[in-house]
Structures are given as C-alpha cells and as structure tokens.
Design a protein around this motif. Structure first.
Motif, PDB file in Angstrom:
ATOM      1  N   ASN A 138       0.904  -1.178   0.057  1.00  0.00           N
ATOM      2  CA  ASN A 138      -0.002   0.018  -0.080  1.00  0.00           C
ATOM      3  C   ASN A 138       0.946   1.346   0.136  1.00  0.00           C
ATOM      4  O   ASN A 138       0.335   2.256  -0.446  1.00  0.00           O
ATOM      5  CB  ASN A 138      -0.836   0.071   1.192  1.00  0.00           C
ATOM      6  N   SER A 139       2.170   1.078   0.498  1.00  0.00           N
ATOM      7  CA  SER A 139       2.761   2.381   0.373  1.00  0.00           C
ATOM      8  C   SER A 139       4.345   1.860   0.177  1.00  0.00           C
ATOM      9  O   SER A 139       4.986   0.839   0.104  1.00  0.00           O
ATOM     10  CB  SER A 139       2.851   3.167   1.685  1.00  0.00           C
ATOM     11  N   GLU A 140       4.987   3.030  -0.432  1.00  0.00           N
ATOM     12  CA  GLU A 140       6.419   2.912  -0.736  1.00  0.00           C
ATOM     13  C   GLU A 140       7.341   2.490   0.680  1.00  0.00           C
ATOM     14  O   GLU A 140       8.193   1.478   0.546  1.00  0.00           O
ATOM     15  CB  GLU A 140       6.939   3.883  -1.367  1.00  0.00           C
ATOM     16  N   MET A 172       0.411  -3.527 -10.048  1.00  0.00           N
ATOM     17  CA  MET A 172      -0.140  -2.267  -9.980  1.00  0.00           C
ATOM     18  C   MET A 172      -0.198  -1.380 -11.292  1.00  0.00           C
ATOM     19  O   MET A 172       0.074  -1.612 -12.295  1.00  0.00           O
ATOM     20  CB  MET A 172       1.324  -1.428  -9.228  1.00  0.00           C
ATOM     21  N   GLU A 173      -1.054  -0.138 -10.844  1.00  0.00           N
ATOM     22  CA  GLU A 173      -1.251   0.916 -12.295  1.00  0.00           C
ATOM     23  C   GLU A 173       0.143   1.356 -12.458  1.00  0.00           C
ATOM     24  O   GLU A 173       0.889   1.341 -11.691  1.00  0.00           O
ATOM     25  CB  GLU A 173      -2.164   1.829 -11.776  1.00  0.00           C
ATOM     26  N   GLU A 175       1.836   4.131 -13.207  1.00  0.00           N
ATOM     27  CA  GLU A 175       2.272   5.309 -12.424  1.00  0.00           C
ATOM     28  C   GLU A 175       3.218   4.832 -11.155  1.00  0.00           C
ATOM     29  O   GLU A 175       4.298   5.053 -10.924  1.00  0.00           O
ATOM     30  CB  GLU A 175       1.683   6.421 -12.454  1.00  0.00           C
ATOM     31  N   LYS A 176       2.295   4.009 -10.459  1.00  0.00           N
ATOM     32  CA  LYS A 176       3.000   3.241  -9.164  1.00  0.00           C
ATOM     33  C   LYS A 176       3.800   2.412  -9.231  1.00  0.00           C
ATOM     34  O   LYS A 176       4.955   2.383  -8.762  1.00  0.00           O
ATOM     35  CB  LYS A 176       1.666   3.013  -8.386  1.00  0.00           C
ATOM     36  N   GLN A 177       3.392   1.611 -10.267  1.00  0.00           N
ATOM     37  CA  GLN A 177       4.614   0.403 -10.751  1.00  0.00           C
ATOM     38  C   GLN A 177       5.969   1.155 -11.222  1.00  0.00           C
ATOM     39  O   GLN A 177       6.846   0.494 -10.638  1.00  0.00           O
ATOM     40  CB  GLN A 177       3.971  -0.502 -11.858  1.00  0.00           C
ATOM     41  N   LYS A 179       7.350   3.797 -10.419  1.00  0.00           N
ATOM     42  CA  LYS A 179       7.928   4.370  -8.987  1.00  0.00           C
ATOM     43  C   LYS A 179       8.491   3.250  -8.139  1.00  0.00           C
ATOM     44  O   LYS A 179       9.803   3.364  -7.792  1.00  0.00           O
ATOM     45  CB  LYS A 179       6.941   5.202  -8.285  1.00  0.00           C
ATOM     46  N   MET A 180       7.720   2.204  -7.875  1.00  0.00           N
ATOM     47  CA  MET A 180       8.075   1.061  -7.130  1.00  0.00           C
ATOM     48  C   MET A 180       9.341   0.345  -7.653  1.00  0.00           C
ATOM     49  O   MET A 180      10.257  -0.150  -7.065  1.00  0.00           O
ATOM     50  CB  MET A 180       6.899   0.124  -6.873  1.00  0.00           C
TER      51      MET A 180
END
Length: 371
Positions: A138-140, A172-173, A175-177, A179-180
C-alpha cells in the motif's frame, strides 16, 4: 570453439525423458505429478508448479502449437480451477501452501503465464485488484520496510523472498509501478556485494542462486543488472571450485550468464559447457527423468533451498509433493531442458527440439488407451 562432444553427451542424457514426462500426466485433472512416487500415493495430487513446468518443457520443444485441442482445454481448466475466487491467488490442495509466500508467488506467476500461453485467462481478478495483497504493497515506505526485514543469511532463500514480494509490483497501475521499480532497483543496488557482484550470504552456489532469484525482478521489468563483470568472475570461480549438489546449482549460473550477456572468452565458455553437462549427468535417473538433488529427489521442494547443514529463520512448513526417492522429478526436468536451451544460446548454436520429444502426445494418448 568445439562444443560437439558436450552437446552430444547432453542430448544423450534425455534418452527416456519424454516417456517419463508422459507418465507424469494425469488425464482426470489435466495436471502433472511431481515424481513417479507421487502417482501411486493418494495423498499427492498433480500440482501447479509441476504442471506449469511440464508446459515449459513442451514450449521449449516446439510442442505448444501441436497440442491437441482437448489437452489444451484440460490444461486451461487445471489452472483456472486452482484460483481462489475470494483472494485471486492460485493454490494447491495442501493447506500449508498458502503460508509459504514464495510458493504463493510462484504459483501465481506460473498460473498466469501458463494461461496466457495457452490462450486462456484467469476466472477472477488478481489479489491486488481484490485488495487481498499484503499490507506492505500500500505504500513505498512499507515496501522498503518489508525488504529490509528479509534476512539474507541464506542468500538463496532471502533473495527468493525479496523477488517474490515484487510480484505485486507487476499488478500495480503503471505510474505507481514505475515508481516502485525505481525504488526496488535502487535498494537492490545498495545491498549488492561490490566485490563479487552477488547478494547475501552463504556458499558461492547459495549466493549465485540468490542472485539468480533477483535476476527474475530485473528480467521481468527489462532492467540491467549492476556489476555483471564481477558477477561473471564469481560464477566462473564457483563452477571451477565448488560441487553442484542440486540441479538449481547447475541451472542458476547458466541462466544468469545468459541474462547478463557478458563477453565470455571461447576457452572459458567451452569449460563452462563441459562442467555443466558433467554435472547434469550426475543427476540423471534410471526412470528417465532427472533429480533435483544428488542423493534423492527432495520430497518438499519448497524447503529444499536450505540444506541440512544450513540455516534460515522462520522456514515454512514443508509441502510434500513426492516421497523423496532416488527418482526423477519435474523441478529438475524443467531445469534441464532450460539449461540445454541456454547453453546453445551462449554457444551461438541453433537449438532444435530434443530427440524423441515429437512423440510426446502419442505417448500420452497411448497411456490414456491403456487406462
């Protein structure tokens, strides 16, 4: 460079292999058993990993396009029926499987990839879509905290846990992917051994196997692994000096070499091929298959990473797939066919299907008629 003798020897080791493979097929479920000893014991059933591994073997021998329609439908149903509609995970019958996050991750990836290549699809959404993924996705900050909590005292097991945790990034979607992926790449680079190019602790083969597990993350997202020249020297030293007592110890260095794509001097490549083939020969079994380990086939491959003289904290309960006899198993069988492909790739040689593979569907049909 002359690889003729080594490749001829390697291909001779597959005598009886496809007869063995056909014997692992279960026409009722459409799945494959792990070993011969699994078939005669009602406490064992065809499992996700063994079935996906069988599919990989068929794919590597150009047999997917030739698969009979009925068999393809059986394969698809097998994987679809393994998915839990409430969580989105793919699980075997053994109740302990769900408690091993590495097994859960492998089963999910195996099932999704198998369905995709068969032209099928999951019946239900993914764990992330169903909000069933672990809280750390749920969070970085939570993801990094999870990674830092994983012990690398045994690199193979620890890096497998690291790589397994990354399966959710792929769900993940975008944009989030993205970044991760950047965060994961930065973290992994920070904990890599700058002298060896490897990750974690343990013997050379254990550390190479851990590094191999992390390569699955880099491969999945098309990333370049850092310090590959150091990695190559570590692999070469290990092959020359250590004893390969597990088929994974034979496969993992070759898979890594294929991925990192360093320039290998001709005489060293010949040496690598010869060592690898000689090591495979030691794991060939009279039943036609190959064994994961030297002494016997591990009955529970989910805990076989950590050997009797090694340690890793909080190991999961063993999920037994066979009786642990001196016999071939699917885990080793699929690895051997992959090693063959990768060796040809490294040598710049064209690879053709294994001799006898073309009879596989006929062998399966013969078994069905016998029953």
């Amino acid at each position: 460079m002359n690889f003729t003798n080594s490749f001829e020897k390697l291909d001779s080791l597959f005598d009886g292999f496809f007869e063995w493979l056909a014997g692992q097929y279960d026409p009722i479920t459409g799945g494959f058993y792990y070993a011969k000893s699994s078939i005669s014991d009602s406490s064992f059933t065809p499992d996700i990993e063994s079935t996906a591994q069988a599919l990989n073997i068929l794919s590597r021998n150009e047999l997917l396009t030739k698969m009979p329609v009925e068999l393809r439908a059986k394969f698809v149903s097998f994987f679809q029926n393994k998915q839990d509609p409430e969580t989105g995970y793919f699980l075997d019958e053994n109740p302990h499987m769900k408690d091993d996050e590495v097994m859960v991750s492998r089963a999910f990836n195996y099932s999704i990839n198998s369905l995709d290549r068969l032209g099928g699809s999951p019946l239900y959404p993914s764990p992330v879509e169903l909000n069933q993924a672990p809280h750390y996705v749920n969070s970085e900050e939570e993801y990094v905290k999870k990674w830092k909590s994983i012990s690398l005292v045994n690199s193979w097991r620890g890096c497998d846990l690291l790589a397994s945790s990354c399966m959710y990034i792929g769900q993940m979607e975008q944009e989030k992917q993205e970044k991760m992926i950047q965060i994961a790449e930065k973290y992994l680079e920070s904990i890599q051994d700058r002298q060896t190019g490897l990750w974690g602790e343990g013997s050379m083969y254990v550390r190479i196997s851990g590094t191999f597990k992390l390569h699955t993350f880099y491969h999945k997202f098309g990333l370049t692994m850092p310090r590959v020249e150091k990695m190559y020297q570590s692999i070469l030293h290990c092959l020359r000096t250590e004893t390969a007592k597990d088929m994974c110890y034979i496969r993992n260095p070759i898979d890594l070499l294929s991925y990192i794509n360093v320039e290998i001097p001709g005489h060293e490549l010949e040496e690598i091929v010869q060592i690898t083939v000689d090591n495979i020969e030691k794991l060939k079994r009279p039943d036609g298959g190959f064994s994961r380990e030297i002494d016997d086939s591990p009955s529970a491959p989910n805990v076989a990473q950590v050997k009797a003289d090694e340690f890793y904290p909080d190991m999961p309960v063993a999920v037994h797939l066979g009786k642990g006899l001196y016999e071939g198993d699917m885990n080793a069988g699929t690895q051997t066919t992959l090693i063959r492909l990768q060796l040809h790739k490294l040598a710049g040689k064209k690879v053709i299907p294994i001799n006898g593979s073309g009879r596989f569907y006929e062998l399966v049909e013969n078994r069905l008629q016998e029953k």
